[in-house]
Enzyme design. Structure first.
Site, PDB file in Angstrom:
ATOM      1  CD  GLU A 139      77.418 -28.055 -66.884  1.00  0.00           C
ATOM      2  OE1 GLU A 139      77.820 -27.097 -66.206  1.00  0.00           O
ATOM      3  OE2 GLU A 139      77.038 -27.921 -68.068  1.00  0.00           O
ATOM      4  CG  PHE A 155      66.167 -14.140 -76.878  1.00  0.00           C
ATOM      5  CD1 PHE A 155      66.514 -12.862 -77.294  1.00  0.00           C
ATOM      6  CD2 PHE A 155      66.082 -15.137 -77.835  1.00  0.00           C
ATOM      7  CE1 PHE A 155      66.767 -12.580 -78.635  1.00  0.00           C
ATOM      8  CE2 PHE A 155      66.326 -14.873 -79.175  1.00  0.00           C
ATOM      9  CZ  PHE A 155      66.673 -13.584 -79.575  1.00  0.00           C
TER      10      PHE A 155
END
Length: 651
Positions: free
Chosen positions: A437, A571
């Site tokens: 990250e 999704f």
């Protein structure tokens, strides 16, 4: 609730912008004027503006600007966009609700025999927090429980489905039945198996909306994506998605996936066979061939972990005391200073934060002493009110037009929190996640681009955006870097040499199965968005099984497997027809690290020189230059998959 209430307004505003014909026509005129005259601006500034305009025009085309105002196609396109927003929010909320609703109480100490102390402490603390939450308005009882000292060895223990808890159960819980219950709990989240219970819990007032079962939500999302891409003239949604990515077409993605699969699959099958042999040898009668034809999915991680311990005589838990968060941060910041000439300073107290766990840091250019960027770090898992996973988000991006010269990033992880009087002691995987990250954060923060739309990670093609993050993970196996932070949190003793050597050897352990798993996710996503017909007889789970036959034939999904119901990346996130990006970018990141290996990782001057070049290209140019051009500026050629296969022991 406030987010859900305002989300339609955000979607409407975004659509109004992307479908603005006057704005589109103005951008086309700007583009044409540049083609007609020679720019007097600095080459990089001119390039940024061109890329920003190109990206905007492409984004507006994909946003429906070409649809005639008031036409049935435009009206339908807007309806689909609005519905997407509702469905993706419902999808995420359903996964979060199902995750929070699951809790398995374990009371028998025999069931946690051999489980690492840190996992038992985490589960015991989770049980205490659950009891406190159940108190509701009984303040006296709540206070009594808060003051009670948790004994990790006495229990009871509560296993939840948030990342650290779930992974610990899969890898270390000796009781097969408990592992099975936790595994199926995780794999059936937000499906028909959990929906009814959650809907009853919500009561009558929540009956409106898409419901708690993500299966019909996924089905509708796929139908709408197919319809939307058709309205814009694409043959399928994958084609539409790739219009704004590096990969030219689905065939290119399939070719790369299959190239890696051909190397990874034989290795994966050997890895599983070795784990199975160990289970049969020492696992007792329940693992005999007579009683168990093959390891089940809830067995694989447990026995792979035992095989890893046996092979390397090194338990993950033995490493934790050497990876205290504060020390890891200090060592990582020393690496950033060493290779990028950037100093990171703690700046807690300078800004307001949303939780006491959150820390704040500032970045300074060593040469000039200039404050160039800042970031927030939210490091720990908080299952009650924080979604799982890890991510980087931009708080504010560099922009000449907005007068912002100091970008600010959010770095969010879900690492192991402090337990009792012990600091946060990280697993090695959590260390890698933090480096990952931070790589995203560095690209956002060290950008030299001044046009906001292409500064930092903005405007970077989706399948190139993981390059700096995956690149940073490689440094977790670099000796000077690791010994900059791997010190015992109590004694200050450095990580023993033999432990570090085993850690390096472990890097390729299980690489076959891990690669095949990632290829399955990427190609399952691509298949659902290209060849799958949402109106046909085949179900989404048929597609999952069909793709598993190709990429993970050694580990077929069980009948109850509803993994797709929790697959938020595609999704409810930005990875639809784009999950392959992890592997695509991994090819580039491994090849980029290869440049450091070529000069010699012990060659300080060489490493500094290559590091500075990486900063001046990959981290500085942002989306202002096409990613293939950025890579070739750094490496002198196009990327090759050889380094990735070598790093994974699959060459």
């Amino acid at each position: 609730a406030a987010y859900e209430e305002n989300q339609p307004k955000i979607v409407q505003a975004t659509m109004k912008f992307s479908q603005s014909k006057p704005l589109y026509d103005a951008l086309v005129k700007v583009q044409q004027s540049w083609e007609a005259e020679e720019s007097k601006e600095d080459d990089f500034v001119a390039l940024q503006k061109k890329r920003a305009v190109e990206n905007s025009l492409r984004g507006m085309k994909l946003g429906g600007v070409g649809l005639e105002e008031g036409s049935p196609e435009q009206i339908r396109f807007k309806e689909i966009k609005m519905r997407f927003a509702e469905l993706s929010t419902a999808f995420s909320n359903n996964v979060l609700d199902a995750t929070k609703a699951f809790g398995l109480e374990v009371t028998d100490a025999a069931d946690v025999e051999g489980v690492p102390e840190s996992a038992k402490a985490m589960w015991a603390q989770a049980h205490q927090q659950h009891l406190i939450a159940e108190c509701k308005d009984n303040e006296e009882k709540k206070k009594e429980l808060q003051e009670m000292k948790v004994d990790p060895n006495a229990g009871p223990w509560r296993i939840t489905l948030d990342g650290p808890s779930y992974i610990a159960a899969m890898q270390h819980m000796p009781n097969r039945e408990i592992r099975k219950e936790v595994y199926l709990g995780y794999l059936t989240r937000a499906s028909e198996f959990t929906a009814e219970k959650l809907e009853k819990k919500d009561g009558e007032e929540k009956k409106e909306g898409p419901g708690k079962n993500n299966v019909p939500i996924i089905q509708e999302i796929l139908k709408l994506r197919k319809e939307m891409s058709g309205i814009l003239g694409f043959s399928n949604y994958a084609e539409m998605s790739l219009a704004s990515k590096m990969a030219p077409d689905v065939a290119s993605v399939t070719d790369l996936s299959n190239l890696i699969r051909d190397k990874a699959l034989p290795a994966a099958e050997k890895e599983l066979a070795a784990a199975t042999a160990l289970a049969r040898e020492v696992g007792g009668d329940q693992y005999s061939e007579a009683n168990l034809e093959k390891l089940m999915p809830w067995d694989a991680a447990f026995w792979t972990e035992r095989l890893k311990e046996k092979t390397f005589d090194l338990k993950e838990e033995e490493l934790r005391p050497y990876f205290a968060l504060d020390a890891v941060l200090k060592g990582m910041f020393e690496l950033i200073e060493r290779i990028f000439d950037i100093e990171v300073r703690e700046a807690n107290g300078k800004v307001e934060v949303w939780h006491p766990d959150v820390q704040f840091f500032e970045l300074y250019d060593k040469e000039s002493g200039t404050h160039v960027a800042s970031f927030y770090l939210d490091p720990y898992s908080r299952p009650a009110d924080k979604r799982g996973g890890a991510w980087m988000a931009d708080c504010q991006g560099k922009s000449d037009a907005l007068g912002i010269d100091v970008p600010v990033a959010y770095l969010t992880c879900n690492g192991s929190p402090p337990v009792g009087d012990k600091p946060s002691l990280m697993t090695f995987r959590e260390v890698e996640t933090l480096f990952h990250e931070t790589g995203h954060g560095l690209q956002h923060m060290l950008t030299k681009a001044i046009v906001g739309d292409v500064a930092g990670i903005n405007g970077v093609e989706w399948d190139a955006v993981e390059l700096p993050s995956q690149f940073m993970e490689n440094w977790c196996y670099d000796k000077p870097t690791v010994y900059g932070f791997a010190k015992h949190y109590e004694t200050g003793e450095a990580l023993p040499e033999e432990m570090f050597e085993k850690l390096k050897q472990q890097k390729t352990f299980g690489a076959g199965m891990m690669s095949c798993r990632q290829l399955l996710f990427g190609m399952m996503d691509m298949e659902l968005h290209s060849n799958y017909d949402p109106d046909g007889d085949e179900t989404i789970f048929d597609v999952q099984r069909r793709m598993a036959d190709i990429y993970t034939p050694y580990a077929k999904p069980v009948d109850e497997d509803r993994f797709l119901c929790g697959f938020g990346h595609i999704f409810a996130g930005g990875y639809s027809a784009g999950y392959y990006s992890y592997k695509w970018a991994e090819v580039m990141s491994a090849d980029a690290f290869g440049a450091f290996e070529e000069v010699g990782l012990d060659n300080e001057e060489g490493v500094r020189e290559v590091g500075r070049k990486f900063r001046d290209t990959v981290l500085s140019l942002g989306g202002g230059v096409a990613p293939m051009d950025v890579f070739t500026q750094f490496r002198g050629r196009e990327p090759s998959p050889e380094a990735l296969l070598r790093h994974n022991g699959l060459a």
